[in-house]
Design a protein around this motif. Sequence first.
Motif, PDB file in Angstrom:
ATOM      1  N   ASN A  55       3.007   2.926  -8.857  1.00  0.00           N
ATOM      2  CA  ASN A  55       3.930   1.854  -8.465  1.00  0.00           C
ATOM      3  C   ASN A  55       4.808   2.167  -7.257  1.00  0.00           C
ATOM      4  O   ASN A  55       5.692   1.391  -6.929  1.00  0.00           O
ATOM      5  CB  ASN A  55       4.813   1.404  -9.643  1.00  0.00           C
ATOM      6  N   GLU A  56       4.587   3.278  -6.582  1.00  0.00           N
ATOM      7  CA  GLU A  56       5.349   3.619  -5.380  1.00  0.00           C
ATOM      8  C   GLU A  56       4.465   3.392  -4.149  1.00  0.00           C
ATOM      9  O   GLU A  56       3.351   3.918  -4.091  1.00  0.00           O
ATOM     10  CB  GLU A  56       5.790   5.080  -5.429  1.00  0.00           C
ATOM     11  N   PRO A  57       4.940   2.642  -3.143  1.00  0.00           N
ATOM     12  CA  PRO A  57       4.147   2.467  -1.922  1.00  0.00           C
ATOM     13  C   PRO A  57       3.924   3.806  -1.204  1.00  0.00           C
ATOM     14  O   PRO A  57       4.883   4.515  -0.905  1.00  0.00           O
ATOM     15  CB  PRO A  57       4.998   1.529  -1.071  1.00  0.00           C
ATOM     16  N   VAL A  58       2.657   4.126  -0.990  1.00  0.00           N
ATOM     17  CA  VAL A  58       2.296   5.350  -0.264  1.00  0.00           C
ATOM     18  C   VAL A  58       1.496   5.032   0.992  1.00  0.00           C
ATOM     19  O   VAL A  58       1.355   5.879   1.870  1.00  0.00           O
ATOM     20  CB  VAL A  58       1.506   6.343  -1.153  1.00  0.00           C
ATOM     21  N   GLY A  59       0.961   3.813   1.068  1.00  0.00           N
ATOM     22  CA  GLY A  59       0.128   3.431   2.203  1.00  0.00           C
ATOM     23  C   GLY A  59       0.201   1.951   2.464  1.00  0.00           C
ATOM     24  O   GLY A  59       0.803   1.196   1.680  1.00  0.00           O
ATOM     25  N   PHE A  60      -0.417   1.554   3.562  1.00  0.00           N
ATOM     26  CA  PHE A  60      -0.259   0.185   4.028  1.00  0.00           C
ATOM     27  C   PHE A  60      -1.405  -0.160   4.973  1.00  0.00           C
ATOM     28  O   PHE A  60      -1.915   0.697   5.684  1.00  0.00           O
ATOM     29  CB  PHE A  60       1.073   0.096   4.794  1.00  0.00           C
ATOM     30  N   PHE A  61      -1.797  -1.447   4.984  1.00  0.00           N
ATOM     31  CA  PHE A  61      -2.688  -1.982   6.004  1.00  0.00           C
ATOM     32  C   PHE A  61      -2.541  -3.490   6.025  1.00  0.00           C
ATOM     33  O   PHE A  61      -1.854  -4.078   5.185  1.00  0.00           O
ATOM     34  CB  PHE A  61      -4.152  -1.556   5.796  1.00  0.00           C
ATOM     35  N   VAL A  62      -3.162  -4.125   7.003  1.00  0.00           N
ATOM     36  CA  VAL A  62      -3.110  -5.579   7.120  1.00  0.00           C
ATOM     37  C   VAL A  62      -4.532  -6.106   7.146  1.00  0.00           C
ATOM     38  O   VAL A  62      -5.407  -5.532   7.816  1.00  0.00           O
ATOM     39  CB  VAL A  62      -2.359  -6.019   8.408  1.00  0.00           C
ATOM     40  N   LEU A  63      -4.786  -7.182   6.408  1.00  0.00           N
ATOM     41  CA  LEU A  63      -6.054  -7.913   6.479  1.00  0.00           C
ATOM     42  C   LEU A  63      -5.792  -9.226   7.208  1.00  0.00           C
ATOM     43  O   LEU A  63      -4.845  -9.940   6.876  1.00  0.00           O
ATOM     44  CB  LEU A  63      -6.610  -8.199   5.087  1.00  0.00           C
ATOM     45  N   HIS A  64      -6.631  -9.510   8.193  1.00  0.00           N
ATOM     46  CA  HIS A  64      -6.494 -10.717   9.005  1.00  0.00           C
ATOM     47  C   HIS A  64      -7.695 -11.630   8.789  1.00  0.00           C
ATOM     48  O   HIS A  64      -8.829 -11.162   8.764  1.00  0.00           O
ATOM     49  CB  HIS A  64      -6.493 -10.383  10.502  1.00  0.00           C
TER      50      HIS A  64
END
Length: 159
Positions: A55-64
């Motif tokens: 439940n802790e944010p460790v990563g990120f990305f965007v889908l377009h």
Amino acid sequence: MNTLDEVVLQKYKPEHLQWLRAFELPKEQEKFTALPIKMLEITKERHPIVILHNNEPVGFFVLHSSDRVKDYTNNPRAMLLTALSINHSKQGRGFANKGMKKIQSFVTQQFPACNEIILAVNHKNVPAQKLYEKVGFKDTGTRKIGRIGEQYIYNFIIK
């Protein structure tokens, strides 16, 4: 299911903001991606996704699903993946790998019309190329010139 070491993908929510603000990347990585805090804009064609560990944010990305996708493929059902990053303090634990391994089931659930994920990776970003290949992305053989040099175009077919 073992939830003790669980990695999940989730659409960005405001409660993730404080974690994402604290993201740091080494300079050599920052040139290949963008910090999450700069990528949080949400539209009907732009979907920030958070990689969570316990439940802790460790990563990120965007889908377009915007017209940007057309720069990389003629497939009208494809989505473009950009800005993948793992917080520097959380790197080296397999979170990018585990997160990308979940992309097929996540996209199938959240974006059922999508049948392909496409991305561009800088020719000098060998760690990212290895990661994408390890989780099933394929080099399409297409090349583009990006803001810091040649980009390899990879895709992942959603089955």
